[in-house]
Enzyme design. Sequence first.
Site, mmCIF file in Angstrom:
data_model
loop_
_atom_site.group_PDB
_atom_site.id
_atom_site.type_symbol
_atom_site.label_atom_id
_atom_site.label_comp_id
_atom_site.label_asym_id
_atom_site.label_seq_id
_atom_site.Cartn_x
_atom_site.Cartn_y
_atom_site.Cartn_z
ATOM 1 N N LYS A 80 0.867 -1.253 -0.072
ATOM 2 C CA LYS A 80 -0.028 0.022 -0.200
ATOM 3 C C LYS A 80 0.903 1.251 0.170
ATOM 4 C CE LYS A 80 -3.815 1.588 3.000
ATOM 5 N NZ LYS A 80 -4.574 1.329 4.169
ATOM 6 N N SER A 155 -9.697 0.986 3.290
ATOM 7 C CA SER A 155 -8.839 1.622 2.416
ATOM 8 C C SER A 155 -7.802 1.077 1.425
ATOM 9 C CB SER A 155 -8.132 2.735 3.279
ATOM 10 O OG SER A 155 -7.267 2.326 3.955
ATOM 11 N N SER A 179 -9.639 -1.687 7.304
ATOM 12 C CA SER A 179 -9.011 -1.260 5.786
ATOM 13 C C SER A 179 -8.113 -2.580 5.133
ATOM 14 C CB SER A 179 -7.930 -0.113 5.993
ATOM 15 O OG SER A 179 -8.722 0.923 5.840
HETATM 16 N N1 GLN Z 1 -13.155 2.466 6.831
HETATM 17 C C1 GLN Z 1 -12.674 3.278 7.805
HETATM 18 C C2 GLN Z 1 -12.276 4.388 8.183
HETATM 19 O O1 GLN Z 1 -12.518 5.182 7.149
HETATM 20 C C3 GLN Z 1 -11.118 2.141 8.115
HETATM 21 C C4 GLN Z 1 -10.195 3.054 7.475
HETATM 22 C C5 GLN Z 1 -8.974 2.172 8.053
HETATM 23 O O2 GLN Z 1 -8.948 1.222 8.626
HETATM 24 N N2 GLN Z 1 -7.874 2.929 7.600
HETATM 25 O O3 GLN Z 1 -11.771 5.091 8.901
#
Ligand code: GLN
Length: 476
Positions: A80, A155, A179
């Site tokens: 990532k 994400s 994420s």
């Molecule tokens: N969807 C969650 C958020 O928007 C998780 C994001 C993450 O784990 N980086 O915060």
Amino acid sequence: MVDLNYLSIDAAHDMLVSGKVTAEDLVKFHLDKIKKLNPKVRSVITIDEKSAIDKAKAVDTKISEGKQIGLLEGIPYTAKEMFMAKGTKTTAASKILEDFIAPYSATAIRKLDEAGAILIAKVNQDEFAHGGSTENSAYHPTHNPWDLDRVPGGSSGGSAAAVAADMGIFSLGTDTGGSIRQPAAFCGVTGFKPSYGAVSRYGVISMASSFDCIGPISRSAKDTEIVFDAISGLDPRDSTSVDYKLDKPKEQLKAIYYEVGNEVDSLINNQNFNHLEVASTKPIKELGVTEESLAAYYILVPSEISSNLERYDGVRYGARTQNSSNLNETYTKTRGEFFGPEVKRRNLLGAYTLSAGYYDAYYKKAMQLRTMIKNRVNEVLDEYDVILVPTTIEPAFKIGSKADPVEMYKTDVLTVFANLAGVPSISIPFGFDESSGLPLGLQIIGKQGDDKKILEIAKTIQDATDYHKKVGEIKL
Ligand code: GLN
């Protein structure tokens, strides 16, 4: 001609050792997949072709000299955009870091380097990991390889999509509220959020430091364990890293399953797993923490974001506005010009919840709620070895269908409590949504430090089922 499609780490290793394929050909095979499939999937941000091929050649030399190679040597992977890999672009999928070149490598990347794994590309994500669909990337959205009209989740959507499309054998992601697990579920692959602190966060761009976890996305629990073993452990450079005693479990284990109303519910009831008894099934309401977790998460995480992202001010890192006449304007205009809308929203929200007048009403209250959630999760885990619960209620949604941010936040309802509690959770593919035919995920959640236990259970379940193999049938 040997078939190099959808190889496991073990299988790729055996082929390298037996000379059925060279590391150079293995890397080139995956680079070719990127060239062919990425225009459709749009997972990749940067390819590191030359350095990947050079590293592969070095592995081939070692093999030709009759030297032994480790399990990860010559294995191509992606990471990532949150991960710094020395000399590569590290953008966090934000315009503010568009030209930022990492001056050193994250511990996880360095450990994989030392184990001989080969980073072939950096992949897309929501900007600074704020989101659940990869649509918040400042560059472009990524598409779900199962259905290109749908999101891959987020994400770490670029990671999950790359693994599902066989652009690399595994990927590294970050998980602050789901994420790693949610995109893994949406893309029919396995995603592991270890216990908080089990993998060093050094060299990984921070989102919310008391939540952020690093882990692998791969196509099986077995591959996941190999990568986890390589990257985990105490790191003097991350004072929150922990050397958990990672013992494997032996005895018969007891699980509780929480129903959420999707196809996973009925599939669990018809299954019998070696060493694992689903001793109780209850509606998700009885866990009693999911709605509360969302409320606490979306106060605490923006609070930590607003503090962590202060460093992007046009002076210390990244892009700087061209239209300012004094220092204050440099700060505000840089952030105004180069942060995307979701990043701005979270910074504003976090600055508000931490401000003198509202700290007690929001931040402090949410911290108290976090303690209650942690206690409740641990209470269940005192009675059962693991909690089983689907990763998401629904499968991957259509691109553009959740324009309202709160609708997007709600998709995290089953994942954020594990981050609030700091406990490990793995999402494995488990069945398909009846109407769309898209994959669904099942989480296996254990006590803090029980990482090896839940990996063992995930392997047991994958030995008894073949949901994780279906990803190999994707036609792109
Ligand atoms: N969807 C969650 C958020 O928007 C998780 C994001 C993450 O784990 N980086 O915060």
